[in-house]
Write a protein that holds these residues in place. Structure first.
Motif, PDB file in Angstrom:
ATOM      1  N   ASP A 140       0.804  -1.065  -0.047  1.00 49.40           N
ATOM      2  CA  ASP A 140      -0.083  -0.227  -0.155  1.00 49.40           C
ATOM      3  C   ASP A 140       0.731   1.479  -0.029  1.00 49.40           C
ATOM      4  OD1 ASP A 140      -2.155  -1.566  -0.037  1.00 49.40           O
ATOM      5  OD2 ASP A 140      -2.678  -1.184   2.188  1.00 49.40           O
ATOM      6  N   ILE A 144       1.130   3.968  -3.083  1.00 45.98           N
ATOM      7  CA  ILE A 144       0.881   5.538  -2.836  1.00 45.98           C
ATOM      8  C   ILE A 144       2.150   6.444  -3.119  1.00 45.98           C
ATOM      9  CG2 ILE A 144       0.492   7.495  -1.016  1.00 45.98           C
ATOM     10  CD1 ILE A 144      -1.293   5.148   0.536  1.00 45.98           C
ATOM     11  N   ALA A 153      -1.455  12.034  -5.061  1.00 45.46           N
ATOM     12  CA  ALA A 153      -1.721  11.323  -3.968  1.00 45.46           C
ATOM     13  C   ALA A 153      -1.977  12.589  -3.172  1.00 45.46           C
ATOM     14  CB  ALA A 153      -0.860  10.783  -3.317  1.00 45.46           C
ATOM     15  N   GLU A 157      -3.647  10.417   2.009  1.00 50.29           N
ATOM     16  CA  GLU A 157      -2.828   9.190   1.378  1.00 50.29           C
ATOM     17  C   GLU A 157      -1.451   9.355   1.732  1.00 50.29           C
ATOM     18  OE1 GLU A 157      -5.639   8.137  -2.343  1.00 50.29           O
ATOM     19  OE2 GLU A 157      -4.102   9.845  -2.486  1.00 50.29           O
ATOM     20  N   GLN A 160      -0.999   8.414   5.118  1.00 48.59           N
ATOM     21  CA  GLN A 160      -1.170   6.726   5.341  1.00 48.59           C
ATOM     22  C   GLN A 160       0.037   6.053   4.771  1.00 48.59           C
ATOM     23  OE1 GLN A 160      -3.542   4.673   6.607  1.00 48.59           O
ATOM     24  NE2 GLN A 160      -4.240   6.542   7.627  1.00 48.59           N
TER      25      GLN A 160
END
Length: 197
Positions: A140, A144, A153, A157, A160
Motif C-alpha cells: 500500500d 501511494i 496522492a 494518502e 497513510q
C-alpha cells in the motif's frame, strides 16, 4: 489367500497411502499458511490454482534460505530509529518529499538487513518469508509512493503511506521506532490547536 482377500488388502493399502499423501499435503498447506499469513491468501489469489501458489511459496522459502541476513547492531537500530523520528517530524512541512524519503529509508534498511532491493516484486518475495504480516502495508505504501511521484496522492494518502511504511520498518527494525504515533498533518486553520489532533 483367496483373490478376494488380496483385493481387500490392496484396497486397504491404497486407502492408507491416499490418507498419508492427503495428510502430508494438509500439513504442508497448514505450515505455509502459518508462515506466510495473509501473504498465503494473496499468492493464492494471484496464481491459477492453490498448488501453483504453494509451489511459489516453497520457492520463496528456498531462495530466502540462500540469503545471508544480518541483524542490526544496537547502534544501527538507534541510528535508524532516529532517522525515522526525524522523517516523521519533517512530514508536517513537506509530506510529498517525506514519502519519498520514507521509501528510501525502508529500502536502505532492507538492504542493510541483507535482502535484495532491485525489483519490487523480488523484494516482496524475499521479505514475505519472515515479514509476511507487514507486506500489505508495504504494498500500500509503495502504491501511494508511485501515485505521489505522478502528483496524484492527497496529503491524507501521504500520511497513510508513512504509517504503512512504518509497519514494515518496525518489523525489520525489531521494535517500534518512535512509539505508535502517526505523522501529524499541518492544519490550515490556526484555531486548530494541538489538543484536537
Amino acid at each position: 489367500m483367496s483373490p478376494t482377500q488380496v483385493i481387500v488388502i490392496v484396497l486397504v493399502v491404497l486407502v492408507i497411502a491416499a490418507l498419508v499423501v492427503a495428510g502430508r499435503a494438509y500439513a504442508r498447506r497448514r505450515a505455509l499458511r502459518s508462515r506466510f499469513g495473509p501473504e498465503y491468501d494473496h499468492v493464492v489469489a494471484e496464481q491459477d490454482n492453490r498448488s501453483a501458489a504453494e509451489r511459489e511459496l516453497r520457492d520463496r522459502e528456498r531462495r530466502h534460505a540462500e540469503l545471508t541476513l544480518t541483524p542490526l547492531s544496537p547502534e544501527g537500530r538507534a541510528r535508524y530509529a532516529a532517522a525515522w523520528e526525524e522523517l516523521q517530524v519533517r512530514f508536517i512541512d513537506s509530506p510529498a518529499e517525506t514519502v519519498g524519503d520514507a521509501d528510501a529509508l525502508v529500502t536502505r534498511l532492507i538492504a542493510e538487513r541483507g535482502y535484495p532491493t532491485g525489483d519490487f516484486s523480488d523484494q516482496i518475495a524475499h521479505l514475505s518469508v519472515d515479514h509476511a504480516r507487514t507486506l500489505t502495508h508495504y504494498r500500500d505504501a509503495h502504491e501511494i509512493h508511485l501515485r505521489n511521484s505522478r502528483g496524484e496522492a492527497s496529503t491524507e494518502e501521504l500520511r497513510q503511506a508513512v504509517v504503512h511504511y512504518r509497519a514494515l520498518f518496525a518489523d525489520l527494525l525489531g521494535e517500534e521506532p518512535v512509539g505508535n504515533r502517526p505523522p501529524e498533518q499541518r492544519h490550515p486553520d490556526p484555531s486548530h490547536d494541538a489538543t484536537s489532533r
